[in-house]
Scaffold this motif. Structure first.
Motif, PDB file in Angstrom:
ATOM      1  N   THR A 131     -26.449 128.478  42.754  1.00 35.23           N
ATOM      2  CA  THR A 131     -25.768 129.069  43.907  1.00 35.23           C
ATOM      3  C   THR A 131     -26.646 128.962  45.153  1.00 35.23           C
ATOM      4  O   THR A 131     -26.164 128.648  46.246  1.00 35.23           O
ATOM      5  CB  THR A 131     -25.419 130.542  43.631  1.00 35.23           C
ATOM      6  OG1 THR A 131     -24.646 130.614  42.442  1.00 35.23           O
ATOM      7  CG2 THR A 131     -24.651 131.157  44.773  1.00 35.23           C
ATOM      8  N   GLY A 132     -27.938 129.209  44.986  1.00 32.67           N
ATOM      9  CA  GLY A 132     -28.859 129.082  46.114  1.00 32.67           C
ATOM     10  C   GLY A 132     -28.952 127.653  46.607  1.00 32.67           C
ATOM     11  O   GLY A 132     -28.997 127.396  47.821  1.00 32.67           O
ATOM     12  N   GLY A 133     -28.977 126.691  45.682  1.00 32.28           N
ATOM     13  CA  GLY A 133     -28.999 125.280  46.080  1.00 32.28           C
ATOM     14  C   GLY A 133     -27.735 124.905  46.832  1.00 32.28           C
ATOM     15  O   GLY A 133     -27.784 124.185  47.846  1.00 32.28           O
ATOM     16  N   ALA A 134     -26.594 125.377  46.353  1.00 34.52           N
ATOM     17  CA  ALA A 134     -25.331 125.103  47.050  1.00 34.52           C
ATOM     18  C   ALA A 134     -25.330 125.760  48.429  1.00 34.52           C
ATOM     19  O   ALA A 134     -24.838 125.176  49.398  1.00 34.52           O
ATOM     20  CB  ALA A 134     -24.162 125.619  46.219  1.00 34.52           C
ATOM     21  N   GLY A 135     -25.909 126.924  48.527  1.00 33.02           N
ATOM     22  CA  GLY A 135     -25.986 127.607  49.821  1.00 33.02           C
ATOM     23  C   GLY A 135     -26.833 126.845  50.815  1.00 33.02           C
ATOM     24  O   GLY A 135     -26.532 126.802  52.013  1.00 33.02           O
ATOM     25  N   LEU A 136     -27.909 126.224  50.321  1.00 30.23           N
ATOM     26  CA  LEU A 136     -28.737 125.405  51.215  1.00 30.23           C
ATOM     27  C   LEU A 136     -27.967 124.185  51.708  1.00 30.23           C
ATOM     28  O   LEU A 136     -28.103 123.782  52.869  1.00 30.23           O
ATOM     29  CB  LEU A 136     -30.013 124.955  50.492  1.00 30.23           C
ATOM     30  CG  LEU A 136     -31.114 125.997  50.347  1.00 30.23           C
ATOM     31  CD1 LEU A 136     -32.266 125.440  49.521  1.00 30.23           C
ATOM     32  CD2 LEU A 136     -31.622 126.447  51.704  1.00 30.23           C
ATOM     33  N   LEU A 137     -27.169 123.592  50.831  1.00 34.17           N
ATOM     34  CA  LEU A 137     -26.377 122.424  51.233  1.00 34.17           C
ATOM     35  C   LEU A 137     -25.304 122.792  52.259  1.00 34.17           C
ATOM     36  O   LEU A 137     -25.011 122.001  53.162  1.00 34.17           O
ATOM     37  CB  LEU A 137     -25.716 121.790  50.005  1.00 34.17           C
ATOM     38  CG  LEU A 137     -26.660 121.119  49.004  1.00 34.17           C
ATOM     39  CD1 LEU A 137     -25.896 120.636  47.790  1.00 34.17           C
ATOM     40  CD2 LEU A 137     -27.387 119.959  49.669  1.00 34.17           C
ATOM     41  N   VAL A 138     -24.736 123.985  52.126  1.00 36.05           N
ATOM     42  CA  VAL A 138     -23.691 124.432  53.048  1.00 36.05           C
ATOM     43  C   VAL A 138     -24.286 124.855  54.383  1.00 36.05           C
ATOM     44  O   VAL A 138     -23.647 124.731  55.430  1.00 36.05           O
ATOM     45  CB  VAL A 138     -22.878 125.584  52.408  1.00 36.05           C
ATOM     46  CG1 VAL A 138     -21.914 126.220  53.382  1.00 36.05           C
ATOM     47  CG2 VAL A 138     -22.148 125.095  51.183  1.00 36.05           C
ATOM     48  N   GLY A 139     -25.512 125.334  54.371  1.00 33.72           N
ATOM     49  CA  GLY A 139     -26.157 125.735  55.619  1.00 33.72           C
ATOM     50  C   GLY A 139     -26.382 127.224  55.754  1.00 33.72           C
ATOM     51  O   GLY A 139     -26.758 127.713  56.813  1.00 33.72           O
ATOM     52  N   LYS A 140     -26.137 127.987  54.713  1.00 35.89           N
ATOM     53  CA  LYS A 140     -26.375 129.434  54.730  1.00 35.89           C
ATOM     54  C   LYS A 140     -27.795 129.686  54.214  1.00 35.89           C
ATOM     55  O   LYS A 140     -27.992 130.099  53.081  1.00 35.89           O
ATOM     56  CB  LYS A 140     -25.363 130.142  53.842  1.00 35.89           C
ATOM     57  CG  LYS A 140     -23.937 129.789  54.117  1.00 35.89           C
ATOM     58  CD  LYS A 140     -23.262 130.945  54.728  1.00 35.89           C
ATOM     59  CE  LYS A 140     -21.794 130.562  54.935  1.00 35.89           C
ATOM     60  NZ  LYS A 140     -21.108 131.481  55.720  1.00 35.89           N
ATOM     61  N   SER A 141     -28.773 129.425  55.041  1.00 40.44           N
ATOM     62  CA  SER A 141     -30.157 129.394  54.571  1.00 40.44           C
ATOM     63  C   SER A 141     -30.688 130.759  54.121  1.00 40.44           C
ATOM     64  O   SER A 141     -31.342 130.848  53.078  1.00 40.44           O
ATOM     65  CB  SER A 141     -31.068 128.809  55.643  1.00 40.44           C
ATOM     66  OG  SER A 141     -31.044 129.618  56.796  1.00 40.44           O
ATOM     67  N   SER A 142     -30.433 131.823  54.850  1.00 37.08           N
ATOM     68  CA  SER A 142     -30.996 133.124  54.457  1.00 37.08           C
ATOM     69  C   SER A 142     -30.374 133.609  53.147  1.00 37.08           C
ATOM     70  O   SER A 142     -31.062 134.125  52.263  1.00 37.08           O
ATOM     71  CB  SER A 142     -30.792 134.170  55.557  1.00 37.08           C
ATOM     72  OG  SER A 142     -29.418 134.369  55.786  1.00 37.08           O
ATOM     73  N   TRP A 143     -29.091 133.410  53.000  1.00 43.34           N
ATOM     74  CA  TRP A 143     -28.390 133.794  51.771  1.00 43.34           C
ATOM     75  C   TRP A 143     -28.875 132.928  50.606  1.00 43.34           C
ATOM     76  O   TRP A 143     -29.103 133.407  49.500  1.00 43.34           O
ATOM     77  CB  TRP A 143     -26.892 133.618  52.005  1.00 43.34           C
ATOM     78  CG  TRP A 143     -26.037 133.839  50.822  1.00 43.34           C
ATOM     79  CD1 TRP A 143     -25.706 135.035  50.274  1.00 43.34           C
ATOM     80  CD2 TRP A 143     -25.407 132.840  50.033  1.00 43.34           C
ATOM     81  NE1 TRP A 143     -24.899 134.838  49.178  1.00 43.34           N
ATOM     82  CE2 TRP A 143     -24.701 133.499  49.013  1.00 43.34           C
ATOM     83  CE3 TRP A 143     -25.365 131.453  50.089  1.00 43.34           C
ATOM     84  CZ2 TRP A 143     -23.966 132.807  48.067  1.00 43.34           C
ATOM     85  CZ3 TRP A 143     -24.637 130.774  49.145  1.00 43.34           C
ATOM     86  CH2 TRP A 143     -23.947 131.455  48.143  1.00 43.34           C
ATOM     87  N   ALA A 144     -29.060 131.635  50.855  1.00 38.70           N
ATOM     88  CA  ALA A 144     -29.488 130.705  49.814  1.00 38.70           C
ATOM     89  C   ALA A 144     -30.914 130.993  49.363  1.00 38.70           C
ATOM     90  O   ALA A 144     -31.222 130.952  48.164  1.00 38.70           O
ATOM     91  CB  ALA A 144     -29.378 129.280  50.318  1.00 38.70           C
ATOM     92  N   ILE A 145     -31.789 131.296  50.298  1.00 39.20           N
ATOM     93  CA  ILE A 145     -33.185 131.597  49.943  1.00 39.20           C
ATOM     94  C   ILE A 145     -33.251 132.863  49.099  1.00 39.20           C
ATOM     95  O   ILE A 145     -34.001 132.931  48.121  1.00 39.20           O
ATOM     96  CB  ILE A 145     -34.057 131.714  51.213  1.00 39.20           C
ATOM     97  CG1 ILE A 145     -34.199 130.330  51.854  1.00 39.20           C
ATOM     98  CG2 ILE A 145     -35.426 132.302  50.896  1.00 39.20           C
ATOM     99  CD1 ILE A 145     -34.858 130.334  53.207  1.00 39.20           C
ATOM    100  N   GLY A 146     -32.454 133.843  49.450  1.00 36.45           N
ATOM    101  CA  GLY A 146     -32.410 135.069  48.651  1.00 36.45           C
ATOM    102  C   GLY A 146     -31.923 134.797  47.243  1.00 36.45           C
ATOM    103  O   GLY A 146     -32.489 135.282  46.258  1.00 36.45           O
ATOM    104  N   SER A 147     -30.881 134.001  47.111  1.00 36.97           N
ATOM    105  CA  SER A 147     -30.341 133.670  45.799  1.00 36.97           C
ATOM    106  C   SER A 147     -31.337 132.860  44.977  1.00 36.97           C
ATOM    107  O   SER A 147     -31.511 133.089  43.780  1.00 36.97           O
ATOM    108  CB  SER A 147     -29.035 132.893  45.976  1.00 36.97           C
ATOM    109  OG  SER A 147     -28.478 132.573  44.728  1.00 36.97           O
TER     110      SER A 147
END
Length: 92
Positions: A56-72
């Motif tokens: 989920t965090g990797g997908a968040g980084l690809l989408v551009g939600k960096s703070s949410w992705a780093i937390g995940s």
């Protein structure tokens, strides 16, 4: 005579709760250690959750939600690390 009776009552008043406490401590020791089957299921679920959080965090980084992705990603890594530590403790 009266003092002996008081001593006997006092001794019983101390011994009965101590015996009860000791029996509870023995039962608690059994309860706090899960069976190997339950332990294995818990580790499997923890590993799945950790991998899911990493994905989920990797997908968040690809989408551009960096703070949410780093937390995940952080929570997923901690979950997997916690599982490895638990496995190491149980093997000893």
């Amino acid at each position: 005579m009266k003092q002996d009776r008081i001593s006997e009552i006092t001794r019983k008043a101390i011994e009965v709760p101590m015996g009860f406490t000791q029996s509870l401590m023995e039962k608690t020791e059994k309860v706090k250690t899960p069976s190997p089957r339950v332990d294995k299921i818990g580790r499997s679920i923890g590993a799945c959750v950790g991998v899911l959080l990493l994905l989920t965090g990797g997908a968040g980084l690809l989408v551009g939600k960096s703070s949410w992705a780093i937390g995940s990603l952080s929570v997923g890594a901690v979950t997997i690390l916690s599982n490895f530590i638990c496995i190491g403790k149980n093997k000893k």
